[in-house]
Design a protein around this motif. Sequence first.
Motif, mmCIF file in Angstrom:
data_model
loop_
_atom_site.group_PDB
_atom_site.id
_atom_site.type_symbol
_atom_site.label_atom_id
_atom_site.label_comp_id
_atom_site.label_asym_id
_atom_site.label_seq_id
_atom_site.Cartn_x
_atom_site.Cartn_y
_atom_site.Cartn_z
ATOM 1 N N ALA A 493 0.857 -1.187 0.000
ATOM 2 C CA ALA A 493 0.000 0.000 0.000
ATOM 3 C C ALA A 493 0.885 1.225 0.000
ATOM 4 C CB ALA A 493 -0.923 0.026 1.219
ATOM 5 N N ALA A 494 0.317 2.348 -0.375
ATOM 6 C CA ALA A 494 1.044 3.608 -0.293
ATOM 7 C C ALA A 494 1.077 4.139 1.135
ATOM 8 C CB ALA A 494 0.404 4.638 -1.222
ATOM 9 N N PHE A 495 0.005 3.883 1.877
ATOM 10 C CA PHE A 495 -0.147 4.408 3.236
ATOM 11 C C PHE A 495 -0.627 3.258 4.112
ATOM 12 C CE2 PHE A 495 -0.995 8.798 5.188
ATOM 13 C CZ PHE A 495 -1.004 8.345 6.498
ATOM 14 N N ARG A 496 0.100 2.969 5.170
ATOM 15 C CA ARG A 496 -0.223 1.836 6.041
ATOM 16 C C ARG A 496 -0.536 2.326 7.455
ATOM 17 N NH1 ARG A 496 4.150 -2.860 7.718
ATOM 18 N NH2 ARG A 496 2.714 -4.266 8.836
ATOM 19 N N ILE A 497 -1.644 1.873 8.000
ATOM 20 C CA ILE A 497 -2.072 2.283 9.342
ATOM 21 C C ILE A 497 -2.253 1.039 10.196
ATOM 22 C CG2 ILE A 497 -3.935 3.325 10.679
ATOM 23 C CD1 ILE A 497 -4.364 5.284 8.409
ATOM 24 N N ILE A 498 -1.600 1.028 11.381
ATOM 25 C CA ILE A 498 -1.638 -0.113 12.290
ATOM 26 C C ILE A 498 -2.169 0.361 13.645
ATOM 27 C CG2 ILE A 498 -0.288 -1.947 13.381
ATOM 28 C CD1 ILE A 498 1.878 -1.378 11.219
ATOM 29 N N ASN A 499 -3.285 -0.206 14.085
ATOM 30 C CA ASN A 499 -3.829 0.056 15.428
ATOM 31 C C ASN A 499 -3.805 1.542 15.775
ATOM 32 O OD1 ASN A 499 -4.555 -2.615 16.187
ATOM 33 N ND2 ASN A 499 -2.398 -3.081 16.577
ATOM 34 N N GLU A 521 -4.651 -2.037 9.520
ATOM 35 C CA GLU A 521 -4.422 -3.286 10.237
ATOM 36 C C GLU A 521 -4.751 -3.113 11.715
ATOM 37 O OE1 GLU A 521 -0.395 -4.592 9.596
ATOM 38 O OE2 GLU A 521 -0.347 -3.722 7.582
ATOM 39 N N GLY A 522 -5.209 -4.219 12.338
ATOM 40 C CA GLY A 522 -5.358 -4.251 13.778
ATOM 41 C C GLY A 522 -6.755 -3.910 14.253
ATOM 42 N N ARG A 523 -7.176 -4.619 15.291
ATOM 43 C CA ARG A 523 -8.519 -4.428 15.841
ATOM 44 C C ARG A 523 -8.698 -3.069 16.526
ATOM 45 N NH1 ARG A 523 -11.241 -9.204 15.824
ATOM 46 N NH2 ARG A 523 -9.985 -11.089 15.457
ATOM 47 N N GLN A 524 -7.587 -2.438 16.910
ATOM 48 C CA GLN A 524 -7.703 -1.153 17.598
ATOM 49 C C GLN A 524 -7.799 0.025 16.632
ATOM 50 O OE1 GLN A 524 -4.913 -0.667 20.929
ATOM 51 N NE2 GLN A 524 -4.545 -2.871 20.892
ATOM 52 N N SER A 525 -7.716 -0.230 15.349
ATOM 53 C CA SER A 525 -7.857 0.856 14.378
ATOM 54 C C SER A 525 -9.317 1.278 14.285
ATOM 55 C CB SER A 525 -7.355 0.411 13.000
ATOM 56 O OG SER A 525 -5.959 0.225 13.011
ATOM 57 N N ARG A 526 -9.556 2.578 14.395
ATOM 58 C CA ARG A 526 -10.937 3.068 14.316
ATOM 59 C C ARG A 526 -10.963 4.557 13.978
ATOM 60 N NH1 ARG A 526 -9.887 2.461 19.850
ATOM 61 N NH2 ARG A 526 -10.111 4.394 21.071
ATOM 62 N N ASN A 527 -12.122 4.979 13.493
ATOM 63 C CA ASN A 527 -12.386 6.381 13.157
ATOM 64 C C ASN A 527 -11.306 6.949 12.239
ATOM 65 O OD1 ASN A 527 -13.869 8.749 13.148
ATOM 66 N ND2 ASN A 527 -12.824 9.576 14.963
ATOM 67 N N ILE A 528 -11.136 6.282 11.107
ATOM 68 C CA ILE A 528 -10.188 6.709 10.083
ATOM 69 C C ILE A 528 -10.992 7.221 8.896
ATOM 70 C CG2 ILE A 528 -8.349 5.965 8.526
ATOM 71 C CD1 ILE A 528 -7.749 3.779 10.687
ATOM 72 N N THR A 529 -10.750 8.455 8.506
ATOM 73 C CA THR A 529 -11.521 9.084 7.442
ATOM 74 C C THR A 529 -10.591 9.554 6.328
ATOM 75 O OG1 THR A 529 -13.182 9.848 9.039
ATOM 76 C CG2 THR A 529 -13.140 10.923 6.878
ATOM 77 N N VAL A 543 -7.513 -1.680 1.747
ATOM 78 C CA VAL A 543 -7.567 -3.073 2.127
ATOM 79 C C VAL A 543 -7.379 -3.148 3.639
ATOM 80 C CG1 VAL A 543 -5.082 -3.441 1.807
ATOM 81 C CG2 VAL A 543 -6.654 -5.374 1.626
ATOM 82 N N THR A 544 -8.003 -4.141 4.287
ATOM 83 C CA THR A 544 -7.828 -4.311 5.731
ATOM 84 C C THR A 544 -7.133 -5.635 6.004
ATOM 85 O OG1 THR A 544 -10.017 -5.341 5.938
ATOM 86 C CG2 THR A 544 -9.885 -2.951 6.273
ATOM 87 N N ALA A 545 -6.547 -5.729 7.201
ATOM 88 C CA ALA A 545 -5.822 -6.939 7.592
ATOM 89 C C ALA A 545 -5.739 -7.014 9.109
ATOM 90 C CB ALA A 545 -4.421 -6.945 6.980
ATOM 91 N N ASP A 546 -5.422 -8.207 9.608
ATOM 92 C CA ASP A 546 -5.174 -8.435 11.041
ATOM 93 C C ASP A 546 -6.315 -7.945 11.919
ATOM 94 O OD1 ASP A 546 -2.729 -9.548 10.377
ATOM 95 O OD2 ASP A 546 -1.649 -7.664 10.653
ATOM 96 N N GLY A 547 -7.530 -8.199 11.493
ATOM 97 C CA GLY A 547 -8.689 -7.927 12.328
ATOM 98 C C GLY A 547 -9.245 -6.534 12.249
ATOM 99 N N ALA A 548 -8.711 -5.675 11.402
ATOM 100 C CA ALA A 548 -9.258 -4.324 11.275
ATOM 101 C C ALA A 548 -10.652 -4.387 10.667
ATOM 102 C CB ALA A 548 -8.353 -3.459 10.409
ATOM 103 N N ALA A 549 -11.580 -3.643 11.243
ATOM 104 C CA ALA A 549 -12.959 -3.638 10.767
ATOM 105 C C ALA A 549 -13.106 -2.685 9.587
ATOM 106 C CB ALA A 549 -13.897 -3.220 11.889
ATOM 107 N N THR A 550 -13.829 -3.128 8.564
ATOM 108 C CA THR A 550 -13.999 -2.276 7.394
ATOM 109 C C THR A 550 -14.801 -1.020 7.722
ATOM 110 O OG1 THR A 550 -15.950 -3.581 6.773
ATOM 111 C CG2 THR A 550 -13.842 -4.186 5.766
#
Length: 557
Positions: A493-499, A521-529, A543-550
């Motif tokens: 990805a161009a931009f990666r966000i983890i938890n 990535e990650g279940r703790q990721s939230r409120n990303i706009t 794309v999501t991974a490692d439990g991140a909610a769409t």
Amino acid sequence: MKDPTSQYPISLSRRNWLQRVSAPAMFTAGASLLGVASFASTQQPSSTSPFPGWRSILDYGARGDGKTNNTAAIQHAIDDCHNNNGGVVLIPAGDFLCGTIELKSNVTLYLAVNCRLLGSPRREDYQAPDTIPPGNGNVVFIFAANAENVAITGSGTIDGDGIHFNTGKGDGTGPGGQKGGNMDRPHLAIFYRCNNVRVTDTFFTRSAYHCFRILECRYVHFTGIRIYNRVNRNNDGFHFNSSAHVRISDCDVACQDDACALFGSNQFVTVTNCSFSTRWSIFRFGGGEAKNITVTNCVIYDTYGCPVKISAGKAKIENLLFSNIVMENVTGPIGIGFRAGAATDAYVRNISFSHIRASVVALPVNHPDIPFDVKPFDGEQLSCITLNGADGSYLENISFTDVHVTYAGGGSADLAGKTDIPQVAVEYFVVWGRPPFGPVAYGMYARNVKGLTLKDIRFTYRENDLRPAVVFDNVEDADVGGISIQSNTASMAAFRIINSRDVLITGARLLGPATNFLRVEGRQSRNITVDGGDLSKAVQPMVTADGAATDAIKFRS
């Protein structure tokens, strides 16, 4: 026109005087130094001194032949000046060899054009004064301790001739340093607990150790000086420790080690209109309470140890501003590490970078004028901006505005996928010193940051790079606006966000094709706009991974 010095009974002819001190220097000296030395003695000048309150070292037996040891003569002139209410000690044209000399209150050391104050090659000619703390060594060429109104000025040279002290060993204080390091060698100048220190116009070169050590001083001014210090290991330029009200302007520094180290509790510091080059860092911070420091209008070039570097533990660092800076051929280019440990009152916060243009190289290389080879650490390769809060410690309120960086590129997919980044906050290259070596992003890696602002950011590379441009790892409250990043379809990805949480990305642009713009990535990721921008070059926006909610990610057009 009447000779401005004709009121004084000087037997030295005007022509001979102008040969010793140039006309501009004479004008400057007469206009400004007499003002600085307003406390000067009213005694008439000696036969080779141009103004009242001035003393030429020639009148004390000094010889400028480059061979005679003039330590006693120069010290006698300084002591005489100090004991007679202060004034100016003149070092005229010539090569004046000497060992340790002490500057004292209300004394200005003036170095004439074609003057060289030359350090002795013999260790026995140097002292380690009891009035200077022994940390990092206290052997010294020129020093002042517990003094006020001291100055060094004039267009001459202070040359430490430090090549004679090159044993092949450093002082052992840096990463991987050897025990029993070499500290038994003279620093060029040390000021300790002095008030009102002024150093202007002089050329300082070839120290055996640090060039300047400014320790617990107040009201310090460096203006228009040049430092060229590349004959030995640990050849710092400026090394400040717990000093306040410091002004550095219009200086040029080329050295081997840290160019402007700011250790301890330095406060109220400004650096402006300067150029710097070194094997290691330019602005280096660590420990103490460093605050209220600005750096602006500077050029940094050929610097291979990260131009701005903060490694903090039990520290209080805040209100640092870096603006209008060009960085050409550097590694890093910015590294901030913080691990507070058990300290509950430590922090690193309110740090701003703006209007920066940087070109980053893949690896440190040799400077042709440093007489030993670079030996890069494993983690120095393929570096990026690193914001590294470790082990539960957070950096706070960090901002980047109008920052454009071109990187070398060359990062692999294996490097991009590296996990278990060490929870350490030492040198940036230690964080990236596990295989595969180097950071997981090519542009910026941010971990444990609260309040991160990125505005008008552009990250590109010269060679294809399979790492994301940006990685956020446990970042909270981030505002990313107007970011333009290069990527390719082989990168995850161009931009990666983890938890991470509470992240707003507006007006983003992809500068090339990508499989994904964003990977979360990650279940703790939230409120990303993600709001607006041009992501049309991505095969898919997210794309999501490692439990991140769409549903933790929102796209708004």
